[in-house]
Design a protein around this motif. Structure first.
Motif, short mmCIF file in Angstrom:
data_model
loop_
_atom_site.label_atom_id
_atom_site.label_comp_id
_atom_site.label_asym_id
_atom_site.label_seq_id
_atom_site.Cartn_x
_atom_site.Cartn_y
_atom_site.Cartn_z
N UNK A 133 52.12 43.27 32.95
CA UNK A 133 53.40 42.61 32.72
C UNK A 133 53.76 42.70 31.24
N UNK A 134 55.07 42.66 30.98
CA UNK A 134 55.52 42.63 29.59
C UNK A 134 55.31 41.22 29.03
N UNK A 135 55.44 41.09 27.72
CA UNK A 135 55.26 39.79 27.06
C UNK A 135 56.27 38.77 27.58
N UNK A 136 57.53 39.20 27.75
CA UNK A 136 58.56 38.28 28.26
C UNK A 136 58.28 37.85 29.69
N UNK A 137 57.80 38.78 30.51
CA UNK A 137 57.46 38.45 31.91
C UNK A 137 56.30 37.46 31.96
N UNK A 138 55.30 37.66 31.08
CA UNK A 138 54.17 36.72 31.04
C UNK A 138 54.64 35.33 30.62
N UNK A 139 55.55 35.30 29.65
CA UNK A 139 56.07 34.00 29.18
C UNK A 139 56.82 33.29 30.31
N UNK A 140 57.68 34.01 31.01
CA UNK A 140 58.46 33.41 32.10
C UNK A 140 57.54 32.91 33.21
N UNK A 141 56.52 33.70 33.58
CA UNK A 141 55.59 33.28 34.64
C UNK A 141 54.79 32.04 34.19
#
Length: 629
Positions: A133-141
């Motif tokens: 996952x990208x950094x933004x996707x990890x943050x959102x999850x």
């Protein structure tokens, strides 16, 4: 039984440890199963092998351990069956399962979470390891998972460190970390043991909701039968590494067959106990207080006069806030706010409330370990009243001999460098009691009182079990023949069977020695068993005080009602009402009825007498008839 129907199946698991004194068999041919989407509870005392089994499933056993048998994991995502014991402990195969397909919540979140990293970094790190996952996707999850775990402001929680969170919030962070990859199986190792009853109920509700949300199975490790009755589908009872009984929760609770399981159930204090009824400990502790009476000259006292009187005691602590680039500023936090109560000679007064409500601060003020900002504390000795806060020199020395304390954690309250002989003799030496010979006799008498053999006197605390260490702590408190014993959460760290031993011991000592107790606890069932009267404390104030029967049967204050509603009963016919348990704290005044809230001016609360010793904190102008249940 179809093998593929089990998500996790443990067959003939044996685990042993290579120790200096020889091999220790921790688990002996244990077999159990966890069904998809169901909860299997693994129940037993400390040392029975529960946590070792969970470590073997996660393949994190220490190097000195040897395991045999089979641990079969049927992953519904891949449809593949894996024998976990055959995998390398650090290989890629187990790493693809551990943390991703099988998550774990540890017993103590403070030691399980890194103090150097934020909550968000620790939760998202699991995604970094297991997901592309990208950094933004990890943050959102991560934000989504923190919100599901009960954080009202997940963006703020993401940036916080573990020490900035309460015990309940740390446990929620641990749940988020374990479930971030949506595992098929969650292992929860004593997830609510160290939590207050209201926080425990919230965590149990959260686990049930997330289990249904993710269609997840759970292996719940606990010694609390109340938790088992409210959460589990199947139960496995283990003793000294061997499975004693297993089956559906209905059969286990309604038709227990094994004597060990029946003994565990009889050791749990509950609200339906008759006056004078004793808990049935699995291993009774013989009590012989006659030796102590002879050695200490302690006299049994009678009468109902006031032994200790506390009036309008308050205490604030200064909290310093600041940082590298802004000046530090101090803010006052009111820990105890105008507390008043009496303790009658020969009674047990229970003091209950959630962590942080001020219970321990009150006990420290009674012991002169903390000085209150205002108020008075009077100890009514046989020779006359003594002002506890003004006592100095010899008077203070005498006073401290008459008020003793039993601490919460027997491990940290006993010196690891002193033998039991030295621990029990130390109070006598400090207060210059008797001769060396008479002190030796007194120490032997104290060992008799707590049911330990005199030959253990030369041992160190680490060689005793938790219950035995707590008994040593009680013996040390009794050494000077006190009149008042302050028991600060004396059984919160103990199993139900050992807890029954300690509670029965305290009751016997109270009867034989004429002791008076202030019993502090957050376990209402324990307080119900021990106390004659109960004071309920919330946010530094006593909100309700009444005789035990009145408070338990007809509570008035909404906070007291919330505490009682959150107690899990070891009874299938009295389940917790999870739908009625609010996510907000029981101590949040906004959830209380108007009669118990401060008015618009921020004041207006006073102690209202409802009669028969029943006091409640309510508005000054409240109608007593409306307050009565």
């Amino acid at each position: 039984m179809i093998l593929g129907a089990d998500l996790l199946r443990i067959e003939d698991l044996s685990i042993s440890f290579a120790m200096v004194g020889g091999q220790v068999d921790a688990v002996k041919k244990a077999s159990l199963r966890v069904l998809p989407g169901k909860v299997t509870a693994l129940v037993g005392e400390s040392g029975s092998g529960k946590s070792v089994i969970s470590q073997s499933v996660m393949r994190i056993l220490p190097r000195i351990a040897t395991a045999s048998g089979r641990i079969l994991f049927n992953d519904p995502l891949t449809g593949k069956q894996t024998d976990i014991l055959q995998l390398s402990q650090d290989g890629p195969d187990i790493r693809s399962i551990r943390g991703r397909r099988i998550g774990k919540i540890f017993q103590e979140p403070m030691t399980s979470l890194s103090p150097l990293h934020t909550i968000g970094d620790q939760v998202s790190e699991v995604l970094t390891i297991h997901e592309h996952m990208t950094k933004d996707e990890r943050y959102e999850r991560t934000i989504e998972m923190l919100r599901m775990a009960g954080f009202s402001k997940p963006e703020r929680a993401f940036k916080m460190y573990p020490f900035e969170l309460s015990g309940g919030m740390r446990q929620r962070a641990m749940i988020a970390l374990a479930l971030i990859c949506r595992p098929a199986l969650l292992i929860a190792d004593e997830p609510t043991t160290a939590l207050d009853v209201t926080i425990q109920a919230q965590i149990l509700r959260l686990l049930k909701d997330l289990q249904q949300e993710f269609n997840m199975a759970m292996l719940l490790i606990t010694h609390d039968l109340g938790v088992v009755a409210n959460v589990a589908d199947e139960v496995v009872v283990i003793f000294h590494g061997e499975v004693m009984e297993a089956g559906p929760v209905e059969a286990i609770f309604r038709r227990p067959a094994h004597p060990y399981l029946k003994g565990l159930m009889a050791a749990v204090p509950h609200f339906d106990m008759k006056p004078g009824e004793r808990l049935k400990a699995l291993r009774e502790v013989p009590v012989n207080a006659s030796h102590l009476l002879d050695a200490a000259g302690t006299r049994k006292t009678t009468g109902s006069e006031i032994l200790l009187s506390v009036r309008h005691v308050s205490k604030s602590f200064q909290i310093r806030k600041g940082g590298f680039f802004r000046p530090s500023e101090e803010a006052a936090v009111r820990a105890v706010d105008g507390v008043s109560f009496d303790i009658r000679r020969g009674e047990c007064l229970g003091l209950v409330g959630e962590s942080g409500c001020g219970k321990t601060t009150v006990s420290k003020m009674l012991m002169r370990a903390v000085t209150p900002d205002s108020g008075s504390i009077t100890f009514n000795d046989h020779s006359g009243p003594v002002d506890v806060l003004e006592a100095q020199g010899g008077d203070l020395q005498k006073l401290r001999a008459k008020i003793q304390m039993v601490f919460q954690d027997p491990v940290s309250s006993l010196s690891p460098r002193m033998t039991v002989q030295n621990i029990l003799a130390e109070p006598l030496e400090i207060h210059d009691r008797g001769t060396p010979k008479s002190r030796q006799e007194m120490v032997g008498a104290l060992m008799e009182v707590i049911g330990l053999n005199r030959r253990y006197l030369n041992r160190y605390p680490h060689s005793f079990s938790g219950g035995q260490r707590q008994r040593i702590g009680i013996a040390r408190a009794l050494a000077l023949g006190p009149e008042l014993l302050i028991c600060d959460e004396p059984v919160s760290a103990l199993d139900v069977s050992v807890q029954a031993q300690i509670l029965n011991l305290l009751k016997d000592l109270q009867k034989d020695l004429g002791l008076t107790y202030l019993f502090i606890s957050h376990n209402l069932a324990v307080v119900d068993y021990m106390a004659d009267r109960i004071a309920v404390m919330c946010a530094g104030r006593i909100v309700e005080l009444a005789p035990r029967e009145t408070l338990m049967r007809a509570p008035v204050h909404p906070y007291t009602k919330s505490l009682l509603a959150a107690v899990p009963f070891p009874d299938l016919d009295r389940p917790l009402d999870f739908s009625a348990l609010k996510a907000a704290s029981a101590s949040d005044m906004r959830n209380w009825s108007v009669q118990f809230q401060r008015d618009s001016a921020g004041d207006g609360l006073a102690t209202v007498d409802l009669g028969d010793g029943h006091l409640v904190l309510a508005r000054r102008n409240a109608d007593v008839r409306e307050l009565r249940p």
